[in-house]
Design an enzyme around this catalytic site. Structure first.
Site, PDB file in Angstrom:
ATOM      1  N   HIS A   1      -2.613   6.489   4.683  1.00  0.00           N
ATOM      2  CA  HIS A   1      -1.330   6.447   4.678  1.00  0.00           C
ATOM      3  C   HIS A   1      -0.489   7.748   4.430  1.00  0.00           C
ATOM      4  O   HIS A   1      -0.967   8.464   3.212  1.00  0.00           O
ATOM      5  CB  HIS A   1      -0.484   5.481   3.911  1.00  0.00           C
ATOM      6  CG  HIS A   1      -0.791   3.795   4.553  1.00  0.00           C
ATOM      7  ND1 HIS A   1      -1.435   3.714   5.719  1.00  0.00           N
ATOM      8  CD2 HIS A   1      -0.264   2.913   4.155  1.00  0.00           C
ATOM      9  CE1 HIS A   1      -1.330   2.582   5.813  1.00  0.00           C
ATOM     10  NE2 HIS A   1      -0.851   1.890   4.999  1.00  0.00           N
TER      11      HIS A   1
ATOM     12  N   CYS B   1       0.716  -1.180   0.081  1.00  0.00           N
ATOM     13  CA  CYS B   1      -0.240   0.091  -0.082  1.00  0.00           C
ATOM     14  C   CYS B   1       0.831   1.300   0.047  1.00  0.00           C
ATOM     15  O   CYS B   1       0.780   2.257  -0.814  1.00  0.00           O
ATOM     16  CB  CYS B   1      -0.736   0.092   1.277  1.00  0.00           C
ATOM     17  SG  CYS B   1      -0.298  -0.374   2.683  1.00  0.00           S
TER      18      CYS B   1
END
Length: 344
Positions: free
Chosen positions: A242, A130
């Site tokens: 994130h 990710c």
């Protein structure tokens, strides 16, 4: 053309997100099948306005299925993905199991869509980590312009990257602090509530964690093997999204203004970069969004041709579910995949 799609790991965070993304993007499905482990058989998940009951991955026959979006973990993927691929069903795998396999393409469609043709080797396509996915979306257009030599990246990764249990742990610890209950750390090596943990995945012999190694190795495979990259990956008490602080050294000069203009035109990127309080994106705002956001574009005066960036994305979407669905769309749009003939 419509395709029969299976979601393996449909009850997990990413599996549920995959179902949402398929519905939102109106992916051309003839049927969607939700698959899970034996203990989750019969559990219900949502696909658009439909409710699907999970079936058993272990005894499901993929012979008439076109695409399997695999989000059941590395061990499960290693056990099942080759068998599924042998049935002529393309596996788009969200785990790390096949990312560094030279016969398996590692794809971020905005960056290296042409490499997806390599799926024919094993009928498996790997989805990157990710944190890597959002990074290379931002790096690619800048690399094309000025050639990246070196990247230093520090990540601020949400707990959802570690699964539902990790999200539950952050919630439980936060509540415990407010009501003065004992704090239990089960999923993480230390308390995560009101704290940051400079460890994601296991430590390797050289002192880096496996997550940090993944970012380096995957960026080289996806973008350019000559790029030097060092990462420090940190878990933060954020549920979804994130963030990354990125310092880039280029071979050729590139100004912040040029970079801003290039990134504004880049696929999958949104630039939010006002030099004022709040003129940037945080993970809270990126949650639920498809874009990779870039903010705080400025010179890095510590190297000759340097830039510093702030990069944020929803890790469950661009970092996992969305990227997987985009890979499937790429296979279809490039006419590399056709639906199987099914009995009426």
């Amino acid at each position: 053309m419509k395709f029969k799609v299976a979601i393996a790991g449909a009850t997990g965070n990413v599996g549920r997100e995959m179902l949402d993304v398929l519905a939102e993007r109106r992916f051309p499905v003839s049927e969607v099948v939700a698959l899970a482990s034996p203990r989750s058989v019969g559990r219900e998940v949502s696909f658009g306005d439909k409710v699907l009951k999970c079936r058993n991955l272990e005894n499901y026959d993929f012979a008439d299925t076109d695409i399997c979006l695999m989000s059941a973990g590395g061990d499960v993927s290693r056990a099942f993905s080759p068998k599924i691929g042998a049935k002529g069903c393309v596996v788009i795998d969200n785990s790390s199991a096949f990312r560094m396999d030279p016969d398996v393409p590692l794809i971020v469609p905005e960056v290296n869509a042409e490499a997806v043709a390599g799926f024919v080797n094993k009928y498996i396509v790997a989805n990157p980590n990710c944190s890597t996915a959002q990074l290379v979306v931002a790096l690619k257009p800048l690399h094309d312009k000025a050639k990246i030599l070196r990247v230093v990246v520090s990540t601020y990764q949400s707990v959802s990257g570690a699964g539902k249990e990790a999200m539950d742990e952050l919630f439980a610890q936060t509540r415990a602090i407010y009501v003065s209950d004992p704090i239990e750390a089960k999923k993480f090596p230390k308390r995560i509530a009101f704290n940051v943990i400079p460890q994601i995945d296991v430590f390797m012999e050289d002192g880096f964690t496996k997550e940090e190694w993944k970012m380096t190795a995957e960026t080289k495979k996806i973008l350019d093997p000559k790029i030097k990259l060092v990462a420090t990956c940190v878990r933060v008490p954020v549920f979804i999204g994130h963030s990354e602080s990125v310092n880039i050294e280029f071979e050729h000069p590139i100004s912040p203004e040029e970079a801003r203009d290039i990134l504004r035109e880049a696929p999958g990127v949104l630039v939010i970069d006002k030099h004022e309080p709040g003129g940037y994106i945080t993970p809270h705002e990126a949650a639920g969004e498809d874009a990779t956001y870039v903010s705080r574009i400025r010179c890095d005066p510590s190297v000759e041709n340097g830039l510093a960036l702030w990069v944020v994305a929803d890790n469950l979407r661009k970092g996992a579910a969305l990227n997987a669905v985009q890979i499937a769309e790429t296979l279809i749009n490039r006419k590399l995949l056709a639906p199987k003939m099914r009995a009426a």
